[in-house]
Scaffold this motif. Structure first.
Motif, PDB file in Angstrom:
ATOM      1  N   ALA A  30       0.848  -1.327   0.000  1.00  0.00           N
ATOM      2  CA  ALA A  30      -0.301   0.277  -0.452  1.00  0.00           C
ATOM      3  C   ALA A  30       0.689   1.038  -0.001  1.00  0.00           C
ATOM      4  O   ALA A  30       2.369   1.244   0.633  1.00  0.00           O
ATOM      5  CB  ALA A  30      -0.782  -0.126   1.218  1.00  0.00           C
ATOM      6  N   HIS A  31       0.672   2.060  -0.562  1.00  0.00           N
ATOM      7  CA  HIS A  31       1.238   3.839  -0.784  1.00  0.00           C
ATOM      8  C   HIS A  31       0.422   4.530  -0.184  1.00  0.00           C
ATOM      9  O   HIS A  31      -0.752   5.164  -1.186  1.00  0.00           O
ATOM     10  CB  HIS A  31       1.614   3.362  -2.586  1.00  0.00           C
ATOM     11  N   TYR A  32       0.698   5.700   0.154  1.00  0.00           N
ATOM     12  CA  TYR A  32      -0.112   6.529   0.521  1.00  0.00           C
ATOM     13  C   TYR A  32       0.670   7.343   1.808  1.00  0.00           C
ATOM     14  O   TYR A  32       1.214   6.784   2.445  1.00  0.00           O
ATOM     15  CB  TYR A  32      -1.609   6.659   1.338  1.00  0.00           C
ATOM     16  N   TRP A 105       5.399   2.048   2.453  1.00  0.00           N
ATOM     17  CA  TRP A 105       6.380   2.577   1.339  1.00  0.00           C
ATOM     18  C   TRP A 105       7.209   2.895   1.416  1.00  0.00           C
ATOM     19  O   TRP A 105       8.303   2.441   0.622  1.00  0.00           O
ATOM     20  CB  TRP A 105       5.571   4.137   0.788  1.00  0.00           C
ATOM     21  N   ALA A 106       7.515   3.593   2.691  1.00  0.00           N
ATOM     22  CA  ALA A 106       8.482   3.080   3.029  1.00  0.00           C
ATOM     23  C   ALA A 106      10.086   2.323   3.468  1.00  0.00           C
ATOM     24  O   ALA A 106      10.598   2.728   2.945  1.00  0.00           O
ATOM     25  CB  ALA A 106       9.164   3.949   4.451  1.00  0.00           C
ATOM     26  N   VAL A 140       8.443  -8.408   6.717  1.00  0.00           N
ATOM     27  CA  VAL A 140       8.130  -7.261   7.622  1.00  0.00           C
ATOM     28  C   VAL A 140       6.870  -7.201   7.266  1.00  0.00           C
ATOM     29  O   VAL A 140       5.525  -6.669   7.355  1.00  0.00           O
ATOM     30  CB  VAL A 140       9.615  -6.130   7.145  1.00  0.00           C
ATOM     31  N   LEU A 141       6.862  -6.821   5.565  1.00  0.00           N
ATOM     32  CA  LEU A 141       5.286  -6.257   5.062  1.00  0.00           C
ATOM     33  C   LEU A 141       4.609  -7.244   5.035  1.00  0.00           C
ATOM     34  O   LEU A 141       3.140  -6.801   5.172  1.00  0.00           O
ATOM     35  CB  LEU A 141       5.550  -5.968   3.027  1.00  0.00           C
ATOM     36  N   HIS A 142       5.196  -8.464   5.486  1.00  0.00           N
ATOM     37  CA  HIS A 142       3.615  -9.704   5.069  1.00  0.00           C
ATOM     38  C   HIS A 142       2.916  -9.351   6.175  1.00  0.00           C
ATOM     39  O   HIS A 142       1.913  -9.362   6.708  1.00  0.00           O
ATOM     40  CB  HIS A 142       3.635 -10.676   4.739  1.00  0.00           C
ATOM     41  N   SER A 143       4.736  -8.559   7.352  1.00  0.00           N
ATOM     42  CA  SER A 143       3.257  -8.502   8.480  1.00  0.00           C
ATOM     43  C   SER A 143       3.002  -7.445   8.987  1.00  0.00           C
ATOM     44  O   SER A 143       2.102  -7.099   9.774  1.00  0.00           O
ATOM     45  CB  SER A 143       4.494  -8.692   9.756  1.00  0.00           C
TER      46      SER A 143
END
Ligand code: PEP
Ligand code: MG
Length: 582
Positions: A30-32, A105-106, A140-143
């Motif tokens: 997700a990018h926001y 995103w970071a 980490v992204l999944h988490s």
């Protein structure tokens, strides 16, 4: 150092801004932008996700069987070391604090930077460690996925005035991505980006079509753009020439700044034509209609002076919902909003056309098939799921009680499909009768998108009130060129004699039988094609609202009688493109 990347011109104009890279992680990221007050929470989300992964790996280490290979333990050690690496964590926090990027995103932005550093290493062993960093980041992204909102809308960060860094909110941003799905693109309608570049995609891919509807400069099929351009690079997107200039010199910047202002002036001039009727020099009235993706797009259609909607691509209501399709009432409300938005002008609603380069989402059906463009797409998809199709038909019929509605069916080729469709439309009416629900009359239309359809016009006109030529697919299927594949984009030729012949015959046969005919593919909004289509007898064009005034400008300067003679020559020519400049 200045360099340029070449792709396909998709949406006109010049955009100048700083690059925002949409990382191409294997995880759906997700990018926001977050609000400044959300920074601490976002950093906490990031740390909790990282700690959860550390825990998980440490548990794995403890539970590891005695006879497990030694390499496995070493690998876990490396992953744990990476997770605890302060530099990585500080950089991610930097993107959150300074850019107001959400945690995902970071992290993926930092991952992209690290990946490039690994790519540049000489030592093959070290180069291969890139995979470890990616695996760790993906864990980490999944988490993170389970720990926060998955909003994907990108809106301008709302940093309070006193905290602004120099020019912070004024710096225009351009989006650089490997690929964007049409649904992603749609999200950007309310976004801050002033231009787009993608590595993949053809001129009439659905991603490109949505980019065009945003009316901001875009280049697709730029191959390696997302690898060559770095986060924050200054970038010029020339949407007319299909060129992206990276890190431009002051002279180049000034030149493009001038071109940009010229473009703005041209738009202002065209805006004066809004209320001018689209009539040719010899008095032919031309219908200029709008293509829309969402009911809210009717506002842009009205502003551009459209005299109706010629194509409402209803599939955008179905996308990105993880299999949860819109029900009858939800669809009815959406179609009704479009009808109301057009204030009594006609609205042509096309039944759902998913499949090929418009996957409904990752889990539903067709996307993974070998040849999705030739697979279960559009009407084939609808006929394979009659309950879903009937739901949509009932919703459209109900919306027709509130204004003029045309019902348009995509991708028909067979008589049996036509008869099945007619049967289901009747059934939808009966179901509404049984429920005592009001509905209105509709004109029935078919899209001519497959050569077989263009060669069976009598059959089609026996059943339908009007035809709408979908040149995007008609070209794709006539020439066997995937419209979304940039590697064959040079062969995607609207002026191929076979394509022109199919278009011309469809127009003539409809006129002979007194039936309506329009073009709703991208050709209708391409000003270099306007005179030819007028010459072939076309009087109804449907395009993105942003293209209407430019096409009207062409119409006002055209004499259809003269153009008909010339169009006849183009049609008979072995090389129609060579006749276009005369
Ligand atoms: C077309 O094929 O020309 C068309 C208008 O439909 P779509 O672009 O949605 O496939
Ligand atoms: Mg089509």
């Amino acid at each position: 150092m200045t360099f340029s990347v070449h792709g396909l011109a998709v949406a006109r104009g010049i955009a100048i801004g700083r690059a925002v890279l949409m990382a191409s992680s294997r995880v759906d990221v997700a990018h926001y932008f977050i609000k400044p007050e959300q920074v601490p929470t976002e950093i906490d989300r990031m740390r909790s996700a990282r700690d959860a992964v550390i825990d998980e790996l440490q548990r794995l280490q403890l539970d590891m069987p005695k006879d497990a290979p030694h390499e496995l333990a070493a690998l876990l050690d490396v992953h744990l070391m990476l997770l605890m690496d302060e530099e990585l964590n500080t950089s991610v926090v930097h993107w959150i604090k300074e850019r107001l990027y959400n945690a995902e995103w970071a992290l993926s932005s930092q991952l992209e930077i690290i990946a490039r550093q690994f790519d540049e290493m000489d030592d093959p062993y070290l180069r291969e460690r890139k995979a470890d960093v990616e695996q760790v980041a993906e864990r980490v992204l999944h988490s993170l996925k389970g720990t926060g909102s998955l909003v994907t809308k990108v809106t301008r960060p709302t940093r309070p005035q006193q905290e602004l860094q120099l020019g912070d909110t004024d710096v225009p941003l351009v989006l650089i991505a490997h690929d964007l799905s049409p649904a992603d693109m749609l999200q950007f309608k309310q976004s801050v980006f002033t231009g787009f570049v993608t590595d993949v995609g053809g001129k009439t891919s659905h991603t490109a079509i949505v980019a065009r509807s945003l009316d901001i400069p875009a280049v697709v099929g730029a191959r390696t753009a997302s690898q060559l351009i770095k986060q924050d690079d200054w970038v010029i997107i020339d949407g007319d020439a299909g060129v992206v200039i990276v890190d431009p010199s002051p002279i180049i910047l000034a030149d493009y700044g001038f071109k940009q202002r010229q473009g703005d002036l041209e738009r202002e001039r065209l805006a004066r034509l809004r209320h001018t009727p689209a009539v040719t020099l010899d008095g032919q009235k031309i219908e200029l209609l709008a293509n829309i993706e969402m009911p809210e797009d009717t506002a842009a259609a009205i502003t551009a002076g459209a005299v109706g909607v010629g194509l409402f691509r209803s599939e955008f209501l179905f996308m990105g919902r993880k299999g949860d399709l819109p029900g009858e009432d939800e669809q009815y409300q959406a179609y009704r909003r479009a009808v109301d938005g057009m204030n009594g002008l006609p609205v042509t609603i096309r039944t759902v056309d998913v499949g090929a380069d418009k996957p409904i989402d990752e889990v539903r059906r067709d996307a993974a098939h070998l040849n999705p463009a030739l697979g279960l797409r559009a009407i084939r998809w609808s006929l394979a799921d009659p309950a879903m199709f009937l739901t949509q038909l009932r919703a459209i019929l109900r919306a027709a009680a509130h204004g003029k509605v045309n019902l348009l069916i995509p991708m028909l080729a067979h008589g049996s499909e036509i008869r099945q469709t007619m049967g289901l439309i009747d059934q939808a009416r009966h179901e509404l009768d049984r429920r005592g629900v009001a509905y209105g009359p509709v004109h029935l239309g078919a899209m001519i998108e497959i050569p077989a359809a263009a060669l069976s016009l009598r059959l089609f006109l026996k059943y339908f009130d009007f035809l709408s030529i979908g040149t995007n697919d008609l070209i794709q299927y006539t020439l066997a060129i995937d419209r979304a594949d940039e590697s064959v984009a040079h062969l995607y030729d609207p002026l191929h004699p076979a394509v022109l012949r199919l278009i011309a015959d469809t127009i003539v046969e409809c006129q002979r039988q007194g039936k309506g005919v329009s073009v709703c593919g991208e050709m209708a909004g391409d000003v270099t094609m306007t005179r030819l289509l007028l010459g072939l007898g076309l009087r109804s064009f449907s395009m993105h609202p942003s293209q209407i005034l430019s096409v009207k400008h062409q119409v006002l300067r055209s004499d259809t009688a003269k153009l008909a003679l010339w169009a006849g020559q183009v049609l008979d020519s072995e090389d129609p493109a060579s006749c276009m400049t005369t």
